[in-house]
Design an enzyme around this catalytic site. Sequence first.
Site, PDB file in Angstrom:
ATOM      1  N   ASP A 176       2.950  -5.581  -0.004  1.00 46.72           N
ATOM      2  CA  ASP A 176       2.497  -6.748  -0.780  1.00 46.72           C
ATOM      3  C   ASP A 176       2.952  -8.030  -0.092  1.00 46.72           C
ATOM      4  O   ASP A 176       4.147  -8.322  -0.029  1.00 46.72           O
ATOM      5  CB  ASP A 176       3.054  -6.694  -2.204  1.00 46.72           C
ATOM      6  CG  ASP A 176       2.333  -5.665  -3.066  1.00 46.72           C
ATOM      7  OD1 ASP A 176       1.330  -5.109  -2.595  1.00 46.72           O
ATOM      8  OD2 ASP A 176       2.778  -5.428  -4.205  1.00 46.72           O
ATOM      9  N   GLU A 260      -2.985   2.779  -8.653  1.00 46.11           N
ATOM     10  CA  GLU A 260      -2.896   4.236  -8.615  1.00 46.11           C
ATOM     11  C   GLU A 260      -2.657   4.831  -9.994  1.00 46.11           C
ATOM     12  O   GLU A 260      -1.983   4.221 -10.847  1.00 46.11           O
ATOM     13  CB  GLU A 260      -1.771   4.664  -7.669  1.00 46.11           C
ATOM     14  CG  GLU A 260      -1.996   4.207  -6.239  1.00 46.11           C
ATOM     15  CD  GLU A 260      -0.766   4.287  -5.361  1.00 46.11           C
ATOM     16  OE1 GLU A 260      -0.931   4.352  -4.136  1.00 46.11           O
ATOM     17  OE2 GLU A 260       0.363   4.262  -5.890  1.00 46.11           O
ATOM     18  N   THR A 419      -3.672   8.908  -0.539  1.00 40.02           N
ATOM     19  CA  THR A 419      -2.995   8.172   0.532  1.00 40.02           C
ATOM     20  C   THR A 419      -2.183   9.117   1.423  1.00 40.02           C
ATOM     21  O   THR A 419      -2.221  10.319   1.266  1.00 40.02           O
ATOM     22  CB  THR A 419      -2.057   7.106  -0.063  1.00 40.02           C
ATOM     23  OG1 THR A 419      -1.053   7.752  -0.855  1.00 40.02           O
ATOM     24  CG2 THR A 419      -2.827   6.134  -0.933  1.00 40.02           C
ATOM     25  N   GLU A 457      -6.812   7.256   2.607  1.00 39.41           N
ATOM     26  CA  GLU A 457      -6.269   5.994   3.102  1.00 39.41           C
ATOM     27  C   GLU A 457      -4.978   6.293   3.845  1.00 39.41           C
ATOM     28  O   GLU A 457      -4.371   7.343   3.645  1.00 39.41           O
ATOM     29  CB  GLU A 457      -5.940   5.029   1.944  1.00 39.41           C
ATOM     30  CG  GLU A 457      -7.119   4.593   1.111  1.00 39.41           C
ATOM     31  CD  GLU A 457      -6.693   3.653  -0.025  1.00 39.41           C
ATOM     32  OE1 GLU A 457      -5.490   3.325  -0.102  1.00 39.41           O
ATOM     33  OE2 GLU A 457      -7.560   3.272  -0.818  1.00 39.41           O
ATOM     34  N   LEU A 460       0.818   3.413   4.964  1.00 40.36           N
ATOM     35  CA  LEU A 460       1.533   2.320   5.600  1.00 40.36           C
ATOM     36  C   LEU A 460       0.672   1.725   6.716  1.00 40.36           C
ATOM     37  O   LEU A 460      -0.191   2.406   7.276  1.00 40.36           O
ATOM     38  CB  LEU A 460       2.866   2.820   6.193  1.00 40.36           C
ATOM     39  CG  LEU A 460       3.822   3.486   5.206  1.00 40.36           C
ATOM     40  CD1 LEU A 460       5.038   4.038   5.950  1.00 40.36           C
ATOM     41  CD2 LEU A 460       4.263   2.509   4.118  1.00 40.36           C
TER      42      LEU A 460
END
Length: 542
Positions: A176, A260, A419, A457, A460
């Site tokens: 973020d 999520e 992810t 995805e 990181l």
Amino acid sequence: MTLAVHSSTSFINIKETKGIKTPDDFLGMVSFAQTKPSCLLITKSSMQEAHLSHERVIGNPIEGRKNEKREKLHVLTTTHSNNSTAVPVFVMLPLDTVTMGGKLNKPRLMNASLIALRSAGVEGVMVDAWWGLVEKDGPHKYNWEGYAELVKMCKEHGLKLQVVMSFHQCGGNVGDSCSIPLPPWVLEDIGKNPDLVYTDRSGRRNPEYISLGCDMLPVLNGRTPIQVYADYMRSFRERFNDYLGDVIVEIQVGLGPCGELRYPSYPESNGTWRFPGIGEFQNYDKYMRASLAASAKAAGKDDWGQGGPHDSGKYNQFPEDTGFFQNDGTWNSEYGKFFLEWYSGKLLEHGDRILGAAESIYQGTGAKLSGKVAGIHWHYNTRSHAAELTAGYYNTRDTNGYLPIARMFGKHHVVFNFTCMEMRDGEQPQSANCSPEGLVRQVKYATRTSEVELAGENALERYDEGAYSQVLATSRSGSGNALSAFTFLRMNKRLFEPENWQNLGQFVKSMSEGGRNARCPECDPSRTDIYVGFIKESFYES
């Protein structure tokens, strides 16, 4: 300082830059010219159309759907090549793509970046449609203008768009880079009633997302949270109806923190949690406590409804440090099973409500629906899978926590987005008992068993060949479901550094070939070369 994209037909050529003072001045001088490349790197933009291709049951969201044949309502309408194994690649845009004022951030830079991405062969981009930006000015007051400009820009450049209905705050988690809180009028309601947000055993409140405990209560200016989310999604459909299924090919429905389907069990803000801590249960707001008490009473065990496990430890402990999560801990007792079924069941019900609303709103638009599940890979090789349990995934040595989620997604024809596709077991610290590869295999099996489409995805930001190679390996169907799409995290100044840009081009090409080639040759007879020289550092703020 310049950005240049070279191909066999055109390249972005930066003219004389003397006197340029701002990024907008710079980007205004982009022009196109013919060139004959000296070295060659294929990137293809046309990809094959993506096709829709424990046993513990909790409540209505899951029952009776094991053998159900699901109508495929949301199909990707883009045109791809005849290669049925091709995996389209999308790229996530910066978190602050739209400003707090509701405008598209640095539009000339965005335009140049989209041209570059299209030249590299990516299918499209993903953007967060932040609740805290769009409905900032008051209930039912929606401002989609910044997003409208982006949609038009994507259409102009032939790029598809994945839009995330982001009902969570931005800030305080991995990656973020900016702060976008929930809408001010929502924060005002939270200030009056702090139990509207998730709470841990020590009373710490988490303002990332509204507690699912009040999903069906009119606590937000007379509306329930589910009604608020539905109204928001309906407003988006009305504003962008002409683009749905054509430019906007996917709606990812936000389901919790970071978008999520999970509880905020490992919050990084203020150093509360650090990897690889087990996290903490988040069931101590008054609404969750009332639900637990009612479930315990219904089970004839009133004393089980007093709160969560007393011996589940603190955020940064390891499983063996606690009575609940150690190998033969109370997670496997009658009480532990009751609590974990209730805790994970509430999460499934929450996802079922929101996705049910989304399905009714977007049905028939031609846009896919997707939902995101977190890749919690630490302590995966322990018996209790502590970090997954605190996040709401009842996944242990004896229970499969991802089958119920996959079946619930399947009920609503939702793509299962997962992810940590880039991670290898050998890269993780041994003390954390990680297995991202084992976790991905389990999820691939769960989605294949449930006949649910799987997309991926990277967890990181990584730009190295090793990460790309791992994604290529997991994209194939060898150990379960193959990927129908992959979204790369994320577009920023590092992506456009020469080596990183070349790696991306190689990766996109290999994915277009179904992940058969871990690397692509430096030169190719099709005589297409993609290269980004360098970008002025101030263009993308990290």
